[in-house]
Write a protein that holds these residues in place. Structure first.
Motif, PDB file in Angstrom:
ATOM      1  N   VAL A   1       0.146   1.241 -12.046  1.00 38.93           N
ATOM      2  CA  VAL A   1       0.160   0.958 -10.616  1.00 38.93           C
ATOM      3  C   VAL A   1       1.036  -0.261 -10.303  1.00 38.93           C
ATOM      4  O   VAL A   1       1.577  -0.376  -9.196  1.00 38.93           O
ATOM      5  CB  VAL A   1      -1.291   0.794 -10.093  1.00 38.93           C
ATOM      6  CG1 VAL A   1      -1.898  -0.524 -10.497  1.00 38.93           C
ATOM      7  CG2 VAL A   1      -1.348   0.965  -8.582  1.00 38.93           C
TER       8      VAL A   1
ATOM      9  N   MET B   1       0.843  -1.205   0.000  1.00 39.61           N
ATOM     10  CA  MET B   1       0.000   0.000   0.000  1.00 39.61           C
ATOM     11  C   MET B   1       0.877   1.255   0.000  1.00 39.61           C
ATOM     12  O   MET B   1       1.815   1.339   0.776  1.00 39.61           O
ATOM     13  CB  MET B   1      -0.868   0.006   1.257  1.00 39.61           C
ATOM     14  CG  MET B   1      -1.926   1.072   1.225  1.00 39.61           C
ATOM     15  SD  MET B   1      -2.694   1.312   2.844  1.00 39.61           S
ATOM     16  CE  MET B   1      -1.627   2.534   3.564  1.00 39.61           C
ATOM     17  N   ALA B   2       0.559   2.190  -0.862  1.00 35.82           N
ATOM     18  CA  ALA B   2       1.343   3.430  -0.936  1.00 35.82           C
ATOM     19  C   ALA B   2       0.455   4.626  -0.599  1.00 35.82           C
ATOM     20  O   ALA B   2      -0.762   4.593  -0.802  1.00 35.82           O
ATOM     21  CB  ALA B   2       1.918   3.587  -2.336  1.00 35.82           C
TER      22      ALA B   2
ATOM     23  N   HIS C   1      -4.656   1.341  -1.776  1.00 37.05           N
ATOM     24  CA  HIS C   1      -3.711   2.427  -1.536  1.00 37.05           C
ATOM     25  C   HIS C   1      -4.398   3.518  -0.716  1.00 37.05           C
ATOM     26  O   HIS C   1      -5.636   3.603  -0.681  1.00 37.05           O
ATOM     27  CB  HIS C   1      -3.197   2.984  -2.864  1.00 37.05           C
ATOM     28  CG  HIS C   1      -2.358   1.995  -3.619  1.00 37.05           C
ATOM     29  ND1 HIS C   1      -1.096   1.630  -3.207  1.00 37.05           N
ATOM     30  CD2 HIS C   1      -2.624   1.253  -4.726  1.00 37.05           C
ATOM     31  CE1 HIS C   1      -0.609   0.723  -4.033  1.00 37.05           C
ATOM     32  NE2 HIS C   1      -1.517   0.470  -4.969  1.00 37.05           N
ATOM     33  N   SER C   2      -3.572   4.341  -0.092  1.00 34.72           N
ATOM     34  CA  SER C   2      -4.090   5.468   0.680  1.00 34.72           C
ATOM     35  C   SER C   2      -4.038   6.703  -0.216  1.00 34.72           C
ATOM     36  O   SER C   2      -2.957   7.215  -0.520  1.00 34.72           O
ATOM     37  CB  SER C   2      -3.218   5.659   1.921  1.00 34.72           C
ATOM     38  OG  SER C   2      -3.604   6.828   2.589  1.00 34.72           O
TER      39      SER C   2
ATOM     40  N   ILE D   1      -0.609   7.966  -1.802  1.00 34.46           N
ATOM     41  CA  ILE D   1      -0.630   8.568  -3.141  1.00 34.46           C
ATOM     42  C   ILE D   1      -1.408   9.875  -3.109  1.00 34.46           C
ATOM     43  O   ILE D   1      -2.553   9.923  -2.634  1.00 34.46           O
ATOM     44  CB  ILE D   1      -1.287   7.612  -4.164  1.00 34.46           C
ATOM     45  CG1 ILE D   1      -0.570   6.263  -4.175  1.00 34.46           C
ATOM     46  CG2 ILE D   1      -1.305   8.247  -5.561  1.00 34.46           C
ATOM     47  CD1 ILE D   1      -1.225   5.204  -5.079  1.00 34.46           C
TER      48      ILE D   1
ATOM     49  N   LEU E   1      -7.453   3.353  -7.365  1.00 29.83           N
ATOM     50  CA  LEU E   1      -6.300   3.173  -6.482  1.00 29.83           C
ATOM     51  C   LEU E   1      -6.751   2.864  -5.057  1.00 29.83           C
ATOM     52  O   LEU E   1      -6.122   2.064  -4.361  1.00 29.83           O
ATOM     53  CB  LEU E   1      -5.419   4.430  -6.507  1.00 29.83           C
ATOM     54  CG  LEU E   1      -4.701   4.680  -7.846  1.00 29.83           C
ATOM     55  CD1 LEU E   1      -4.109   6.084  -7.878  1.00 29.83           C
ATOM     56  CD2 LEU E   1      -3.600   3.645  -8.076  1.00 29.83           C
TER      57      LEU E   1
END
Ligand SMILES: Cc1cc2nc3c(=O)[nH]c(=O)nc-3n(C[C@H](O)[C@H](O)[C@H](O)COP(=O)(O)O)c2cc1C
Length: 148
Positions: free
Chosen positions: A145, A1-2, A31-32, A4, A26
């Motif tokens: 991604v 998880m990134a 992802h955050s 973003i 996303l």
């Protein structure tokens, strides 16, 4: 998880639609994500930020949309070095203009000056070629991604 940040430059809403779709996808991929319609330096250039996705159209004669311009100017004036940050650019434009997708190229060039790491190839969406930018952006995003 990134973590973003999705940064938007849009006049009539096309790039915003693309940014919203990207944010939704996303987020579904866990992802955050924070979508910034009026991005500010202090919201983006912080240690938490791992990835920046720029979705911008071009307006006027090759100009950056008003809602993205102060962010661009802040970055350009301060030139923070962010070598650990990954980024991508989705540039919307119209190839009938000499300044085709110029705002996307300006943002990409600036991110390079900041030493950020480009992921994949930037996407350029030409209004002369398609009336459905989301249909071009979604498959690009799903490939992009994977490079994060
Ligand atoms: C007044 C006006 C000026 C534009 N200038 C440019 C330009 O210089 N270069 C370009 O590639 N596209 C230009 N375009 C095309 C837009 O970038 C394109 O239609 C884009 O999809 C608009 O996205 P937005 O709704 O997010 O602003 C212009 C469009 C308008 C209406």
């Amino acid at each position: 998880m990134a973590v973003i940040k999705v940064v938007v430059g849009s006049v009539y809403g096309n790039a915003l639609d693309v940014a919203e779709m990207c944010s939704q996808k996303l987020t579904e991929l866990k992802h955050s994500v924070e979508l910034l319609r009026n991005p500010e330096f202090a919201q983006v250039v912080i240690p938490e930020t791992e990835v920046i996705l720029i979705c911008t159209s071009t307006t006027g004669q090759g100009e950056i949309p008003h809602n993205l311009l102060s962010f661009y100017d802040q970055l350009h004036d301060q030139l923070p070095q962010i070598p650990t940050v990954k980024y991508g650019v989705i540039a919307l434009g119209d190839s009938s203009y000499d300044t085709f997708a110029e705002a996307g190229y300006l943002m990409d060039s600036l991110m390079q000056q900041l030493q950020a790491q480009r992921v994949g190839n930037n996407l350029v969406i030409d209004a002369c070629e398609t009336m459905a930018p989301l249909e071009e952006a979604e498959p690009w995003l799903l490939e992009w991604v994977k490079g994060l």
